[in-house]
Design an enzyme around this catalytic site. Structure first.
Site, PDB file in Angstrom:
ATOM      1  N   GLU A  11       0.116  -1.037   5.757  1.00 23.02           N
ATOM      2  CA  GLU A  11       1.140  -0.515   6.663  1.00 23.02           C
ATOM      3  C   GLU A  11       0.939   0.959   6.948  1.00 23.02           C
ATOM      4  OE1 GLU A  11       4.860   1.372   7.961  1.00 23.02           O
ATOM      5  OE2 GLU A  11       3.769   1.724   6.093  1.00 23.02           O
ATOM      6  N   ASP A  69       0.813  -1.217   0.000  1.00 25.05           N
ATOM      7  CA  ASP A  69       0.000   0.000   0.000  1.00 25.05           C
ATOM      8  C   ASP A  69       0.842   1.260   0.000  1.00 25.05           C
ATOM      9  OD1 ASP A  69       0.678  -0.877   2.705  1.00 25.05           O
ATOM     10  OD2 ASP A  69      -0.467   0.856   3.403  1.00 25.05           O
TER      11      ASP A  69
END
Length: 597
Positions: free
Chosen positions: A246, A179
Site C-alpha cells: 500500500e 507493509d
C-alpha cells in the site's frame, strides 16, 4: 381549572402549579418555591456543561437547519449481547492488554518495508520478508488460520473468509495492509526506541507500523481470534483483505486482491468496506470521529528541462537547473483556487462541528449554519476556516514539489534537470476537479514561461509550439510520472437513511463508550470526513458504494495523521490499541445482526 395538589410533581420543570386563593397559604407557596429551587440546582449539578450545551444548541440549531449532521445512537449488539458483555469485560483486563501488546509488538518486529521501486515477486528478494510475517500471523492467530478460509494472491496478498451461516447476506469487508514505509537509516539514532523493536514501555508500543497500519490489521485479527475463542459464529460472512505494498501504490497487492474479491462476491457484492483512515479527537470542546467518506485523486507531473551542455566556465544566462528553478517558483506562486462546496465531505464535517462543538467561535458557527442558504456566509466561513492551512489542503487540490534532480559534475553545465510535482485532486465540485483539469492547468501555467525563456515546449505528448524542431535555447517537457493518474474517489453515502454509515457510527459510539465504561449517544459525535492521502480502497470501488476509511485511533482528528506516522518515533498507546480491537468487535457484531445492509 387549577391543577390538583396531587398532580404538582407531574408539572414540567420551570412551570409552577396554579394556586387557588382558598387552598394554598403563603407558607406552602414559599415551601414549594424552595423545594423547586433545590430540585433545579440538583438537576443542574448532575448534568455536565457539554450536555446542557447540547440541549440548548440542538434546539437553536434545529430551527436554522434541522437536517445538518444527523446522529445514529450508540449501537449495542442485541442478538449477541451476552457475547458483547463478555468481551467487554475481557478487553478491560490487564491479561488481555498484555496479550494485545504482545500481538502488535511481534508484528512490528518484522520489518515489512515496501519501496517505490521494487521488481516483481520472485525477482526482488526484498519481498521475502512477507513470508516471515505470514509465519508470525499463523503462529499468533491459530484459530483464525484454522477456522477461516485463506487465499493467497500474488504470493503475499491475503484474503481471509469467515463464512457466515446465512449466504443471502452480503459480506462485511475489512482491510488493512501488511507493509510499512521504510525507515531512513540516517534517522535510527533519532528514535527513542529502535524502529523495529516493538518496544513496550508500560504505556505505548513503539515502532514502524505501530499506527500505520499494523495496529489496524492486527486489531482486526485480534478481534477475530478473541471472538473465536469465545465461540462466535457469524451469520454474515466477514472478509479480511490485506495487501502488502500500500505504501508504494498497491499495484502488486491490493490491485490483484481486487480482482479476486470481485470474483468471489461480484460487483457491489459487499455490504460495506472499512479500511485504514482517520480516527477521532477533540475539536472545539467536542470529541468527534471523522470516517473518511471520500478520497482525493492524484497525479504526478514531471517537468524536465534539457539544454546544451558545456564547460561551466562559459555558462549561458540560465542553466537547465536555473531554468527549472524559475518554473518551480512560478508554480508555487500559483496554487490552485480552493473553495468550499455545499454538500461536499468537508462541508458536511464543518456542519457537524457547528452543530455539536461548544467552543467553536460564535461568528464562525453562525456563518457555517447560514452557509446552507447564503453565499456570503459560505465565503465568510471559508475565509475563516482556511486560515488553518491543513483545512485548506483537505478541501482543495494541492501541489507539492517532492523530487528534484539535475547535474552530474561541478564543472559541467547540466544538460538535464527535472522535478516531480505531486498533486492531490479535490473531491469538491467534480465538474472542475479531475486529472485532466489538473494537467491542463499545469500545461497553461508552464506555457507562458516557456515562451519567455525561448524554450521549445512539449506538454503531455503534444508539441505546443507546433514544430518540435523549432530553434530555441532548450526544451521544457511536461509528462506524467509513476503511472499515478487517479480520479477522486466516489463519495460514500452518509445521509440519515444510509444504513452502512449509521451502523459504522453506532459501532464507533459503542466502542468508545465501552472502553470508558460509559453509555449515551453524545459522548462522541460522528461526522463525515476526508482522507488526506490515498489507501488501498482506490482499487475497491467496484466492490461496494459504501467505503469508509476509519481506524478508530485517538488523536487522528479530521483526516490528519498522528505524530510519528511516516517519520521517527511512531508509537501507539496500549489503551488505544485495545480500543481498536473493541471497535472491530462492535462493528462485526452490529453488521452481523443488521438486516438493513
Amino acid at each position: 381549572m387549577s391543577a390538583p395538589q396531587s398532580k404538582v410533581s407531574e408539572e414540567l420543570p420551570g412551570v409552577t402549579p396554579r394556586q387557588t386563593r382558598t387552598s394554598v397559604s403563603s407558607r406552602v407557596a414559599k415551601t414549594t418555591l424552595f423545594a423547586f429551587a433545590a430540585l433545579v440546582i440538583t438537576l443542574f449539578a448532575r448534568i455536565t456543561h457539554k450536555q446542557l450545551w447540547h440541549c440548548i444548541q440542538s434546539a437553536s440549531f434545529d430551527t436554522a437547519n434541522d437536517d445538518a449532521c444527523p446522529q445514529a445512537p450508540e449501537f449495542i449488539p442485541v442478538k449477541n449481547n451476552a457475547l458483547w458483555a463478555t468481551l467487554t469485560e475481557i478487553y478491560g483486563t490487564e491479561a488481555f492488554r498484555s496479550q494485545a501488546v504482545d500481538w502488535l509488538s511481534g508484528a512490528i518486529q518484522i520489518p515489512t518495508e515496501s519501496y517505490d521501486q521494487m521488481d516483481p515477486i520472485g525477482v526482488d528478494p526484498r519481498w521475502e520478508k512477507f513470508a516471515v510475517f505470514h509465519d508470525y500471523l499463523a503462529k499468533a492467530f491459530p484459530l483464525v488460520h484454522s477456522t477461516l478460509e485463506l487465499t493467497k494472491v500474488n504470493t503475499y496478498g491475503l484474503i481471509f473468509v469467515w463464512k457466515g451461516s446465512d449466504p443471502t447476506l452480503k459480506p462485511l469487508l475489512l482491510a488493512g495492509h501488511q507493509d510499512v514505509v521504510p525507515v531512513e537509516p540516517a534517522t535510527y539514532d533519532a528514535w527513542t526506541y529502535p524502529p523495529f523493536s516493538g518496544h513496550y514501555d508500560g504505556n505505548s508500543i513503539w515502532g514502524r507500523g505501530s499506527v500505520d497500519d499494523k495496529s489496524g490489521l492486527i486489531g482486526i485479527l485480534s478481534a477475530m481470534e478473541t471472538m473465536l475463542v469465545n465461540g462466535y459464529q457469524p451469520a454474515r460472512t466477514v472478509v479480511l483483505a490485506s495487501g502488502f505494498d500500500e505504501e508504494s501504490g498497491g499495484n502488486f497487492g491490493a490491485k490483484t486482491l481486487a480482482l479476486e474479491l470481485l470474483e468471489m462476491f461480484g460487483e457491489n457484492g459487499y455490504a460495506m468496506l472499512v479500511d485504514e483512515g482517520a480516527g477521532y479527537g477533540e475539536q472545539y470542546g467536542q470529541v468527534i470521529a471523522t470516517p473518511g467518506i471520500a478520497e482525493k485523486g492524484a497525479v504526478d507531473t514531471m517537468i524536465e528541462i534539457t539544454t546544451p551542455g558545456g564547460h561551466s566556465s562559459l555558462p549561458p544566462p540560465h542553466t537547465s537547473i536555473g531554468l527549472l528553478a524559475g518554473f518551480l517558483v512560478a508554480i508555487e506562486k500559483n496554487p490552485f483556487d480552493v473553495h468550499l462546496a455545499r454538500g461536499s465531505p468537508m462541508y458536511k464535517s464543518f456542519q457537524c462541528v457547528a452543530r455539536y462543538a461548544p467552543d467553536l467561535p460564535d461568528s464562525l458557527r453562525r456563518n457555517i449554519i447560514n452557509a446552507e442558504h447564503s453565499e456570503k456566509a459560505l465565503r465568510s466561513a471559508e475565509k475563516e476556516l482556511f486560515r488553518n492551512g491543513k483545512i485548506k489542503n483537505l478541501v482543495g487540490t494541492t501541489q507539492a514539489i517532492d523530487l528534484v534532480r539535475g547535474g552530474v559534475k561541478i564543472n559541467a553545465l547540466p544538460e538535464r534537470a527535472y522535478a516531480v510535482i505531486n498533486h492531490r485532486i479535490a473531491v469538491e465540485r467534480r465538474e472542475i476537479h479531475s486529472v485532466a483539469a489538473t494537467l491542463d492547468r499545469d500545461a497553461r501555467l508552464v506555457e507562458s514561461l516557456a515562451r519567455e525563456y525561448n524554450l521549445s515546449y512539449i506538454a503531455f505528448g503534444v508539441d505546443v509550439d507546433g514544430d518540435m524542431n523549432a530553434p530555441g535555447d532548450g526544451t521544457v517537457t511536461l509528462s506524467t510520472a509513476f503511472e499515478s493518474e487517479l480520479e477522486p474517489a466516489p463519495i460514500t453515502p452518509a445521509e440519515e437513511d444510509a444504513a452502512p454509515y449509521r451502523l459504522l457510527s453506532g459501532s464507533i459510539k459503542a466502542a468508545y463508550n465501552s472502553h470508558r465504561g460509559i453509555s449515551g449517544d453524545d459522548h462522541i459525535i460522528v461526522s463525515p470526513g476526508m482522507m488526506s492521502g490515498n489507501t488501498d480502497t482506490k482499487f475497491y470501488w467496484k466492490l461496494t458504494p459504501h467505503i469508509f476509511r476509519y481506524g478508530h485511533t485517538d488523536g487522528a482528528v479530521g483526516g490528519t495523521l498522528l505524530p510519528g506516522v511516516h517519520t521517527v518515533n511512531e508509537a501507539i498507546s496500549a489503551s488505544s490499541f485495545v480500543e481498536i480491537i473493541r471497535f472491530f468487535t462492535a462493528l462485526i457484531l452490529n453488521v452481523d445482526e443488521s438486516l438493513l445492509v
